[in-house]
Scaffold this active site. Structure first.
Site, PDB file in Angstrom:
ATOM      1  N   GLY A   1      27.606 -16.900  54.295  1.00 42.29           N
ATOM      2  CA  GLY A   1      28.972 -16.694  53.826  1.00 42.29           C
ATOM      3  C   GLY A   1      29.793 -17.942  54.046  1.00 42.29           C
ATOM      4  N   SER A   2      31.084 -17.780  54.099  1.00 40.55           N
ATOM      5  CA  SER A   2      31.971 -18.928  54.254  1.00 40.55           C
ATOM      6  C   SER A   2      31.900 -19.479  55.675  1.00 40.55           C
ATOM      7  CB  SER A   2      33.413 -18.525  53.937  1.00 40.55           C
ATOM      8  OG  SER A   2      33.933 -17.672  54.950  1.00 40.55           O
ATOM      9  N   GLY A  25      31.791 -17.622  59.212  1.00 40.43           N
ATOM     10  CA  GLY A  25      30.677 -17.989  60.073  1.00 40.43           C
ATOM     11  C   GLY A  25      31.122 -18.285  61.495  1.00 40.43           C
ATOM     12  N   GLU A  35      24.298 -19.881  57.359  1.00 43.10           N
ATOM     13  CA  GLU A  35      24.180 -20.560  56.067  1.00 43.10           C
ATOM     14  C   GLU A  35      25.553 -20.453  55.428  1.00 43.10           C
ATOM     15  OE1 GLU A  35      24.293 -21.602  52.690  1.00 43.10           O
ATOM     16  OE2 GLU A  35      23.087 -19.909  51.993  1.00 43.10           O
ATOM     17  N   CYS A  63      26.315 -21.461  46.499  1.00 45.37           N
ATOM     18  CA  CYS A  63      26.543 -22.396  47.603  1.00 45.37           C
ATOM     19  C   CYS A  63      25.776 -23.696  47.414  1.00 45.37           C
ATOM     20  CB  CYS A  63      26.173 -21.747  48.932  1.00 45.37           C
ATOM     21  SG  CYS A  63      24.459 -21.183  49.035  1.00 45.37           S
TER      22      CYS A  63
END
Length: 505
Positions: free
Chosen positions: A224-225, A229, A246, A280
């Site tokens: 995620g962002s 994170g 990630e 991403c």
């Protein structure tokens, strides 16, 4: 026992729920329970009980279950793609593509776990020549996975399949935008393992994700962002739970003067616009050698002339899945234009209420948010550079470090090695994601840890080292009976082995 955790209540009050909506038209796709802290903890407890059974199976036995699951997904690929299409809005063909890649990864993890994680002999060295030394990789126990909405099958599968193949049970919290996809995956795996809760799903919002972080799982994998994170890491720190993060990227695409311009333009266009730019590892910044800059821009504009976003069969780009991202995309485009960027295609007016039409900007100031922050929309910022040194320098001038691409006939590999990122493709776009044996992950604010490949299997294990004495040691050093003579012999031996200057060959 179902693989999906159903909420329990202690009163007549109805359980809290949330809706999954089709971002293309707002239609209701499904209604799902919001799992409470107690329910998440219960799921983890059940997973820990089941871990005894799953973890004690042989690699081959677990592999057979995973390969059967792979076959079930393959046979029902149209059904899963349709569900993903409705929850994310992405075209059915794109939904199918990510499922195809996920199937390949399940297969690789199932077939290679034994070779990667099973016992390996290692050299003991001269000092311990009487020992037989081995290392193997043991499952952690219960793994928590928090998945994203942009690739709701492929991305979490990089953690789920590899954690399962390593012998762990999994509790999966899918994105609140794609809970149906997560439920589908868990339910089909439950069929394969005859109802055992090896893979469970807990649905909900941010509070449910936080509950999974603090539930005592043995490791947590998050996608995620970067902002979220950091919250995940803080929550996991309460129990010293290790994490894989990630996060996002601001990936660049470098075009050298000798590149195949039509192919480079085709790859950059797909890398930036596919999945409505919600990737991403997709392309956001493009650096083109000044000698071929005009040709490249003309080519990519020609290829983009019929590309559009919509919900009809002719549209190749879907909606922006998360409504709040529309404001981010708009602010980045407007900031770039206000600072002097040239609008080659689209622009601020291309941003609608659900869809964003392809937008290409050129000569974008390097200090604009379109160049410094993750946009996550169907936009490309294309700038000329005088040489590849400048392209590399600008590419690396970011706190992110996830992925990228290089197009060059002669210097592709040389340039790729100088890019600070976890992954780079040469003369192709995001090819590394389709190679199951390659590790996937980034550096810097793009996160840490790896999924996929041998490294991805090992992420969900701990190393277990074992020595076994084969014969009596010439010098017994681990005893209080050791005398001065033995100490002297040990000193002579270590001096003989390491006292002289040696060259590395």
């Amino acid at each position: 026992m179902t693989a999906t955790l159903e909420p329990t209540t202690t009163s007549d009050a109805p359980a809290a729920t949330f809706d999954s909506l089709n971002p293309a038209n707002g239609d209701l796709v499904g209604t799902h329970p919001i799992a409470t802290k107690a329910e998440v903890d219960a799921a983890v407890a059940v997973a820990r009980e089941t871990a005894d059974w799953w973890g004690n199976l042989s690699f081959d036995e677990r592999g057979e279950f995973l390969l059967t699951w792979r076959s079930v997904i393959t046979r029902r690929i149209a059904q899963l793609a349709d569900l993903s299409n409705r929850e994310t809005g992405k075209p059915h063909s794109d939904a199918q593509l990510e499922i195809v890649l996920a199937i390949d990864h399940i297969t690789w993890a199932a077939k290679h776990a034994k070779k990667v994680l099973g016992p390996h002999r290692v050299a003991p060295g001269l000092l311990m020549a009487n020992q037989a030394a081995t290392v193997e990789y043991r499952q952690l126990g219960v793994v928590g996975v928090i998945g994203p909405w942009n690739y709701p099958v492929f991305t979490p599968m990089g953690s789920i399949a590899y954690a399962l193949a390593a012998g762990n049970t999994v509790v999966f919290k899918p994105s609140e935008y794609t809970p149906g996809v997560g439920r589908w995956l868990a339910d089909t795996f439950s069929e394969v393992v005859h109802g055992r809760p090896v893979l469970q799903v807990v649905t909900g919002l941010g509070e449910t994700g936080n509950a999974l972080c603090t539930s005592g799982v043995d490791k947590l994998a998050f996608t995620g962002s970067g902002r979220t994170g950091k919250k995940v890491m803080a929550a996991c720190a309460e129990n010293l739970t290790p994490v894989i993060i990630e996060a996002g990227g601001k990936d660049s695409f470098i075009v050298d003067e000798d590149a195949d311009i039509p192919k480079a333009a085709e790859a950059a266009l797909w890398g930036g616009m596919s999945n409505a730019g919600q990737t991403c590892i997709g392309t956001e910044r493009v650096y083109v050698h000044e000698r071929v800059f005009d040709r490249f821009v003309a080519e990519i504009l020609d290829q983009a002339k019929d590309l559009r976003a919509g919900s009809d069969a002719g549209a190749k780009i879907g909606p922006i899945t998360m409504p709040s991202q529309l404001d981010v995309i708009r602010s980045h485009v407007e900031d770039a234009v206000a600072k002097g960027a040239h609008v080659a295609l689209g622009g601020p007016d291309a941003i609608g209420e659900r869809f964003v039409q392809p937008t290409i900007l050129t000569h974008v100031p390097e200090d604009s948010t379109a160049m410094t922050e993750e946009t996550f929309g169907p936009t490309l910022a294309i700038n000329p550079v005088k040489d590849m040194d400048e392209a590399i320098r600008r590419t690396n001038a970011t706190s992110y470090g996830l992925a990228g691409a290089v197009f060059s006939k002669k210097r592709g590999l040389e340039i790729a090695k100088q890019v600070r990122s976890g992954m780079t493709s040469v003369n192709s776009i995001i090819a590394f994601a389709g190679v199951p044996s390659l590790p996937f992950g980034g550096v810097g604010e793009s996160g840490f840890g790896r999924i996929h490949g041998p490294e991805g299997l090992k992420e969900f294990t701990y190393a277990k080292s074992i020595t076994r004495q084969r014969f009596k040691p010439p010098m017994l050093l681990t005893t209080f009976a050791r005398d001065a003579k033995t100490d002297g012999r040990a000193a002579q031996l270590i001096t003989l082995l390491h006292g002289g200057k040696k060259t590395i060959k």
